[in-house]
Design an enzyme around this catalytic site. Structure first.
Site, PDB file in Angstrom:
ATOM      1  N   ASN A  44     -12.392  48.159 -16.519  1.00  0.00           N
ATOM      2  CA  ASN A  44     -12.077  48.616 -15.419  1.00  0.00           C
ATOM      3  C   ASN A  44     -13.521  48.658 -14.856  1.00  0.00           C
ATOM      4  OD1 ASN A  44     -10.814  49.568 -13.023  1.00  0.00           O
ATOM      5  ND2 ASN A  44     -11.510  51.755 -13.424  1.00  0.00           N
ATOM      6  N   HIS A  80     -15.699  50.706 -11.970  1.00  0.00           N
ATOM      7  CA  HIS A  80     -15.874  51.754 -10.912  1.00  0.00           C
ATOM      8  C   HIS A  80     -16.924  51.950 -10.175  1.00  0.00           C
ATOM      9  CE1 HIS A  80     -14.541  55.974  -9.906  1.00  0.00           C
ATOM     10  NE2 HIS A  80     -15.439  56.324 -10.167  1.00  0.00           N
ATOM     11  N   SER A 121     -20.071  51.131 -12.815  1.00  0.00           N
ATOM     12  CA  SER A 121     -20.083  50.926 -14.464  1.00  0.00           C
ATOM     13  C   SER A 121     -18.428  50.145 -14.639  1.00  0.00           C
ATOM     14  CB  SER A 121     -19.510  52.431 -14.910  1.00  0.00           C
ATOM     15  OG  SER A 121     -20.528  53.489 -14.254  1.00  0.00           O
ATOM     16  N   ASP A 152     -10.850  56.578 -15.333  1.00  0.00           N
ATOM     17  CA  ASP A 152     -12.205  56.438 -15.263  1.00  0.00           C
ATOM     18  C   ASP A 152     -13.063  56.849 -16.381  1.00  0.00           C
ATOM     19  OD1 ASP A 152     -11.964  55.141 -12.810  1.00  0.00           O
ATOM     20  OD2 ASP A 152     -12.178  56.814 -11.713  1.00  0.00           O
TER      21      ASP A 152
END
Ligand code: GRF
Length: 190
Positions: A108, A110, A137, A146
Site C-alpha cells: 500500500n 500512504h 511511505s 497503515d
C-alpha cells in the site's frame, strides 16, 4: 517486451493518479512489472478510465468481506498470474481471510512518513503538528491499518507557505515516483 515482466494488480477506489503513474512507468524498460488487472470497489472511480485507455482489464467488486467473492477474486488473480497486489487509494480494509490468501504480497502507499500519521487527513495533521518534513511511505499490508513493514519512504521539507493543498500536490508527486521503485524492490526478491 512485457513478456518477462511481473504481473501486478492495482486496487483503487477513486482518482487513480498512482495507478496512472504505475501504468506509465510499467511501460519503461527499467521497470520490471506490468499492470495486468485493475480492481475497484467503486464503479464510479475516476481512475478506471486509465485502465480503459490502456486496455487493461478492470473489475468492480463491492463486497470484499464475502469469502465467496474473495475466492472469486483469487481465481482471477491466479488466471492472470498476478504476483503482487498494489493498493493505491483503495478505501476498503481487507479482512484477514483476504490477507492470508496472498501473504506478504499486498502493498500500500500512504501519504505520510509512517509510522507517523496513519489514517486519513494526513496533511492537515502534519501541518497542525508543525512537522518539519513530510512524505510518503510504501509498506506491506498487515491486519492493522497503515501498519506493516515499510518498503520505502520518500520525504520532503515543509515550507512555511505550505498548505494542505500544496502538500497534497507535492506528496502525490513523490508517491508517483516512490510506488514504482518500491514495487521493483519487492519483486527483485521474488
Ligand atoms: C494517495 O495519496 C494515496 O497515498 C492514498 O490515497 C491517495 C490516492 O490517490 N492512499 P490516487 O487515487 O492514486 O490519485
Amino acid at each position: 517486451m512485457s513478456k518477462n515482466k511481473v504481473n501486478i494488480a492495482v486496487f483503487i477506489s477513486g482518482r487513480g493518479s498512482n495507478l496512472k503513474a504505475l501504468i506509465i512507468n510499467s511501460k519503461k524498460k527499467k521497470f520490471n512489472f506490468k499492470v495486468a488487472l485493475v480492481i475497484s470497489n467503486n464503479k464510479d472511480a475516476k481512475g478506471l478510465r486509465h485502465a480503459k485507455n490502456n486496455k487493461i482489464p478492470s473489475l468492480i467488486f463491492e463486497n470484499f468481506d464475502s469469502k465467496l467473492i474473495v475466492n472469486k477474486i483469487f481465481k482471477i488473480l491466479k488466471k492472470k498470474r498476478v504476483m503482487l497486489i498494489c493498493l493505491a487509494g483503495f478505501m476498503k480494509i481487507l479482512n484477514p481471510y483476504f490477507l492470508n490468501r496472498f501473504k506478504k504480497k499486498i502493498i500500500n502507499i500512504h501519504p505520510s512518513l509512517l509510522p507517523k500519521f496513519k489514517g486519513l487527513n494526513t496533511h492537515q495533521r502534519v501541518l497542525k503538528a508543525k512537522e518539519k518534513y513530510t512524505g510518503c511511505s510504501v509498506h506491506f499490508v498487515s491486519k492493522k491499518v497503515d501498519d506493516g513493514k515499510i518498503i520505502l519512504k520518500k520525504k520532503l521539507k515543509i515550507k512555511k507557505k505550505d498548505t494542505i493543498k500544496t502538500l497534497e500536490r507535492k506528496v502525490l508527486k513523490l508517491e508517483h515516483e516512490a510506488y514504482s521503485k518500491a514495487i521493483e524492490k519487492v519483486i527483485s526478491n521474488f
